[in-house]
Design a protein around this motif. Structure first.
Motif, PDB file in Angstrom:
ATOM      1  N   ILE A  20       0.844  -1.199   0.000  1.00 10.63           N
ATOM      2  CA  ILE A  20       0.000   0.000   0.000  1.00 10.63           C
ATOM      3  C   ILE A  20       0.877   1.245   0.000  1.00 10.63           C
ATOM      4  O   ILE A  20       0.627   2.207  -0.742  1.00 10.63           O
ATOM      5  CB  ILE A  20      -0.948  -0.023   1.211  1.00 10.63           C
ATOM      6  N   GLU A  21       1.941   1.232   0.802  1.00  4.20           N
ATOM      7  CA  GLU A  21       2.863   2.377   0.820  1.00  4.20           C
ATOM      8  C   GLU A  21       3.536   2.554  -0.537  1.00  4.20           C
ATOM      9  O   GLU A  21       3.693   3.679  -1.023  1.00  4.20           O
ATOM     10  CB  GLU A  21       3.917   2.187   1.907  1.00  4.20           C
ATOM     11  N   ARG A  25       3.505   5.885  -2.843  1.00  2.00           N
ATOM     12  CA  ARG A  25       4.752   6.535  -3.276  1.00  2.00           C
ATOM     13  C   ARG A  25       4.886   6.552  -4.799  1.00  2.00           C
ATOM     14  O   ARG A  25       5.631   7.367  -5.347  1.00  2.00           O
ATOM     15  CB  ARG A  25       5.953   5.834  -2.648  1.00  2.00           C
ATOM     16  N   SER A  26       4.173   5.674  -5.484  1.00  2.00           N
ATOM     17  CA  SER A  26       4.242   5.661  -6.954  1.00  2.00           C
ATOM     18  C   SER A  26       3.591   6.894  -7.568  1.00  2.00           C
ATOM     19  O   SER A  26       3.817   7.209  -8.735  1.00  2.00           O
ATOM     20  CB  SER A  26       3.557   4.408  -7.500  1.00  2.00           C
ATOM     21  N   GLY A  27       2.772   7.579  -6.765  1.00  2.91           N
ATOM     22  CA  GLY A  27       2.117   8.783  -7.269  1.00  2.91           C
ATOM     23  C   GLY A  27       0.780   8.513  -7.918  1.00  2.91           C
ATOM     24  O   GLY A  27       0.142   9.435  -8.436  1.00  2.91           O
ATOM     25  N   LYS A  28       0.330   7.243  -7.918  1.00  2.00           N
ATOM     26  CA  LYS A  28      -0.975   6.933  -8.518  1.00  2.00           C
ATOM     27  C   LYS A  28      -1.696   5.910  -7.652  1.00  2.00           C
ATOM     28  O   LYS A  28      -1.281   4.741  -7.589  1.00  2.00           O
ATOM     29  CB  LYS A  28      -0.820   6.375  -9.940  1.00  2.00           C
ATOM     30  N   SER A 238      -9.619   1.516  -6.192  1.00  2.00           N
ATOM     31  CA  SER A 238      -8.346   2.187  -5.974  1.00  2.00           C
ATOM     32  C   SER A 238      -7.198   1.183  -6.065  1.00  2.00           C
ATOM     33  O   SER A 238      -7.356   0.000  -5.731  1.00  2.00           O
ATOM     34  CB  SER A 238      -8.362   2.845  -4.597  1.00  2.00           C
ATOM     35  N   ASP A 239      -6.033   1.665  -6.470  1.00  2.00           N
ATOM     36  CA  ASP A 239      -4.864   0.783  -6.495  1.00  2.00           C
ATOM     37  C   ASP A 239      -4.414   0.398  -5.088  1.00  2.00           C
ATOM     38  O   ASP A 239      -3.652  -0.564  -4.929  1.00  2.00           O
ATOM     39  CB  ASP A 239      -3.707   1.444  -7.262  1.00  2.00           C
ATOM     40  N   PHE A 244      -3.272  -4.383  -1.592  1.00  2.00           N
ATOM     41  CA  PHE A 244      -3.589  -5.339  -0.531  1.00  2.00           C
ATOM     42  C   PHE A 244      -3.876  -6.709  -1.149  1.00  2.00           C
ATOM     43  O   PHE A 244      -3.375  -7.738  -0.679  1.00  2.00           O
ATOM     44  CB  PHE A 244      -4.802  -4.831   0.262  1.00  2.00           C
ATOM     45  N   LEU A 245      -4.679  -6.702  -2.210  1.00  2.00           N
ATOM     46  CA  LEU A 245      -5.047  -7.961  -2.866  1.00  2.00           C
ATOM     47  C   LEU A 245      -3.827  -8.676  -3.437  1.00  2.00           C
ATOM     48  O   LEU A 245      -3.718  -9.914  -3.350  1.00  2.00           O
ATOM     49  CB  LEU A 245      -6.064  -7.674  -3.973  1.00  2.00           C
ATOM     50  N   TRP A 246      -2.906  -7.925  -3.999  1.00  3.56           N
ATOM     51  CA  TRP A 246      -1.708  -8.544  -4.583  1.00  3.56           C
ATOM     52  C   TRP A 246      -0.897  -9.288  -3.531  1.00  3.56           C
ATOM     53  O   TRP A 246      -0.397 -10.395  -3.778  1.00  3.56           O
ATOM     54  CB  TRP A 246      -0.850  -7.493  -5.287  1.00  3.56           C
TER      55      TRP A 246
END
Length: 378
Positions: A20-21, A25-28, A238-239, A244-246
Motif C-alpha cells: 500500500i505504501e 509513493r508511486s504517485g498513482k 483504488s490501487d 492489498f489484494l496482490w
C-alpha cells in the motif's frame, strides 16, 4: 474466561501495508495502477480467464455482467433462491424478472435438473452460484444454456482456486464474478473481479467500468480523446485495494493449504454425526474443495438455534447463512408460487462454523468439542 472464537478473522499475509505504501509513493492510487495490473495478470495467466477487471465488489461485477447482457424489462434470469441478495439484485436493476430455482438435496447449489422446466421464451441467462466454493454441475447447466441460446454468468464469489473437472471456476460461463470481501479466502476488505471469457464483451466492459467512457482506450493511445459513449458507473477500485489484494495473491498457495487443512479436520471430527442425520458438505466427484467454508446441516430450525446458543455460551461464534429469496419481503409477491423445499431447508438448518487462517488446532478443537458435546446429549 476463554478467548472468543470469532466466525471470521481477516488475515495479513505480510506485505500488505508495504505494498500500500509503494502504491502511494508511486504517485498513482486511483484505479488501474501498477498493482491492479499485477492482479489482472495473475488471474489471466494462472487461472486462464480470457480477460479480467478488478471491481469495487462482487456486487459491482454482477451489475456489470447484467449491463453487458443488455437485459430489457421483462427478460427472465434463472437464479438460485438460496444465495445472497446481490446475485438477483444485479439483474433486477436492469428490469429483469427473476425465476428462482431450488437447491439440491446434496448441497445448496442450484438444481441443474430443474432448469429445463424453468426456461421460457423470455429467459436470457442462468446464474449458478458455486456455494462454499463447490462447483455446480456445469455440464448440465451449459447444455441447457446451449439448447436455448442463454448466457451463463457464474457467481463465483466464494470459489477462488476451486475447479470443475479440472477447469477453474469462473472460466466456464461467458462471464463470472468473484469477491474479495474480508470473509473470503483471498481478501482486500471489499473488492471483486469480473472475469470475461467471451471476448465479445471485453471492450464494452472496460467502458461500463469507467463510467461509460472510453478512457481505457485513450490511455492505451487508441483514441485521441475520451468521452461518454455508453452507460456505466464507477466500478474500478483504488490501487490501494489492489495492493492489498496482490499481497494476498502472492500467498494464495499457503493460505489455501491452511484453510483446506482446517476444513479436513472439521470433516474428520464430524463424520460420525452423519449417523444421527446431521449433514456435512458434499463435494461431488467433478468438483474440488477450496476450504472456503465448513457447515453443518441440522435436523430442524429449533436444533440449529439450540446449537448456536450452545456454542455462543462457550465463546464460539457460528452463524447461519442465507434466507430463501423467493420468500423475501421484496420478492415474495413476484415469485410464481412454486415451493422450493431444499432452499427452505438450508435456510432453516445450515450453520457455518468458524474458519479462518489463524484458527489453530487448539482453537478448532474447542469448536469441534463444543459441537460434539451438543450432539452427545441428543
Amino acid at each position: 474466561m476463554l478467548p472468543t472464537i470469532p466466525f471470521n478473522k481477516p488475515y495479513l499475509s505480510g506485505p500488505e501495508t508495504r505494498y500500500i505504501e509503494e502504491a502511494v509513493r508511486s504517485g498513482k492510487i486511483s484505479g488501474d495502477g501498477v498493482f491492479t495490473k499485477k492482479c489482472h495478470q495473475f488471474f489471466e495467466q494462472n487461472l486462464g480467464f480470457a480477460k479480467v477487471l478488478l471491481t469495487t465488489s462482487c456486487t459491482d461485477a454482477l451489475e456489470m455482467a447484467a449491463i453487458l447482457l443488455d437485459l430489457q424489462p421483462g427478460d427472465e434470469v434463472i437464479v438460485p433462491s438460496y444465495t445472497f441478495v446481490s446475485t438477483p439484485n444485479a439483474f433486477v436493476l436492469r428490469g429483469a424478472k427473476i425465476v428462482f430455482a431450488d437447491s439440491t438435496a446434496e448441497n445448496p447449489n442450484i438444481d441443474a435438473s430443474s432448469l429445463e422446466s424453468l426456461v421460457t421464451p423470455r429467459t436470457r441467462a442462468i446464474v449458478p452460484v458455486h456455494y462454499a466454493g463447490i462447483a455446480c454441475d456445469m455440464d448440465a447447466i451449459q447444455a441447457v444454456a446451449a439448447r436455448h441460446g442463454l448466457a451463463v454468468v457464474e457467481d463465483a464469489a466464494q470459489a477462488i482456486d476451486s475447479y470443475y473437472k479440472g477447469r477453474p471456476l469462473g472460466s466456464i460461463g461467458e462471464l463470472a464474478a468473484f469477491s474479495f470481501h474480508e470473509t473470503k479466502n483471498i481478501i482486500s476488505g471489499e473488492g471483486g473481479l469480473l472475469a470475461i471469457n467471451d471476448l465479445q464483451y471485453a471492450q464494452r466492459a472496460e467502458i461500463i467500468r469507467e463510467k461509460g467512457t472510453n478512457r481505457s482506450s485513450f490511455f492505451r493511445g487508441e483514441v485521441d480523446k475520451y468521452g461518454w459513449v455508453d452507460i456505466g458507473s464507477s466500478f474500478l477500485p483504488s490501487d490501494i485495494i489492489a495492493a492489498f489484494l496482490w499481497a494476498q495473491l502472492e500467498h494464495l498457495e499457503s493460505i489455501q493449504g491452511q484453510r483446506k487443512a482446517i476444513w479436513e479436520r472439521y470433516y474428520a471430527a464430524f463424520a460420525p454425526l452423519t449417523t444421527q442425520g446431521i449433514g456435512l458438505p458434499q463435494v461431488p466427484d467433478y468438483a474440488t474443495n477450496n476450504g472456503h467454508m465448513f457447515y453443518l446441516v441440522t435436523r430442524s430450525l429449533e436444533e440449529r438455534t439450540a446449537l448456536i446458543d450452545h456454542l455462543k455460551h462457550r465463546q464460539i461464534l457460528p452463524v447461519f447463512h442465507y434466507l430463501s429469496l423467493h420468500k423475501s419481503p421484496f420478492y415474495a409477491n413476484k415469485h410464481d408460487g412454486r415451493a422450493l423445499p431444499w432452499a427452505d431447508h438450508y435456510t432453516d438448518c445450515l450453520v457455518r462454523l468458524p474458519l479462518y487462517y489463524e484458527l489453530d488446532e487448539s482453537l478448532q478443537r474447542r469448536v469441534t468439542d463444543g459441537v460434539l458435546e451438543f450432539y452427545a446429549g441428543r
